[in-house]
Design a protein around this motif. Sequence first.
Motif, mmCIF file in Angstrom:
data_model
loop_
_atom_site.group_PDB
_atom_site.id
_atom_site.type_symbol
_atom_site.label_atom_id
_atom_site.label_comp_id
_atom_site.label_asym_id
_atom_site.label_seq_id
_atom_site.Cartn_x
_atom_site.Cartn_y
_atom_site.Cartn_z
ATOM 1 N N ARG A 102 16.580 14.068 25.219
ATOM 2 C CA ARG A 102 15.216 13.897 24.719
ATOM 3 C C ARG A 102 14.360 13.108 25.706
ATOM 4 N N HIS A 106 11.199 14.535 28.085
ATOM 5 C CA HIS A 106 9.885 13.864 28.065
ATOM 6 C C HIS A 106 9.450 13.530 29.500
ATOM 7 N N ARG A 146 5.370 14.108 24.607
ATOM 8 C CA ARG A 146 6.131 13.989 23.365
ATOM 9 C C ARG A 146 6.324 15.363 22.725
ATOM 10 N N GLU A 149 9.397 17.079 24.030
ATOM 11 C CA GLU A 149 10.713 16.467 23.911
ATOM 12 C C GLU A 149 11.625 17.446 23.203
#
Length: 152
Positions: A102, A106, A146, A149
């Motif tokens: 994740r 990002h 974001r 992600e």
Amino acid sequence: MAFDLRSILPQLLPPAIAWAELQSRQAEHEGQNLNPEGLELAKRAGVKRPELIRVKTVDHLPLPAEPLLRQAAVETGLLGPGMVGLTLGYCIFVVGGYMTPRLLSHECRHVYQYEACGSIAAFLPVYLEQIATVGYLNAALEQDARAHEGGG
Ligand SMILES: [Zn+2]
């Protein structure tokens, strides 16, 4: 407000860009290439040259020595406590123990944004202007990162 980034941004940009370019150049030699899974994740984030990405594991994210720059970075939350990832050009700094798919996706999206702008010197004025205007969380480039992600 303790700190008005908007008013001092024009004076902060040149040292901020110089600092970011130096950090990026150094990490180019010290960082690791992405493994095949990382390369795949970078491609999904839109990165055109994932093979150029270097990941450097650090105890703490790098902080500028220049006092005003350092204060701005910390107070805006960019390099404040709790931050575990920072992307400067093709170099991704990650605090040891915090690397996750994740986080990597990002930060890879930020690499894509640098590519889209063309350079660190072209990206930082746009990015820092957004942070100075609406804050770190609401900056469009952070929202975009974001939104990309994944890999979890
Ligand atoms: Zn981000």
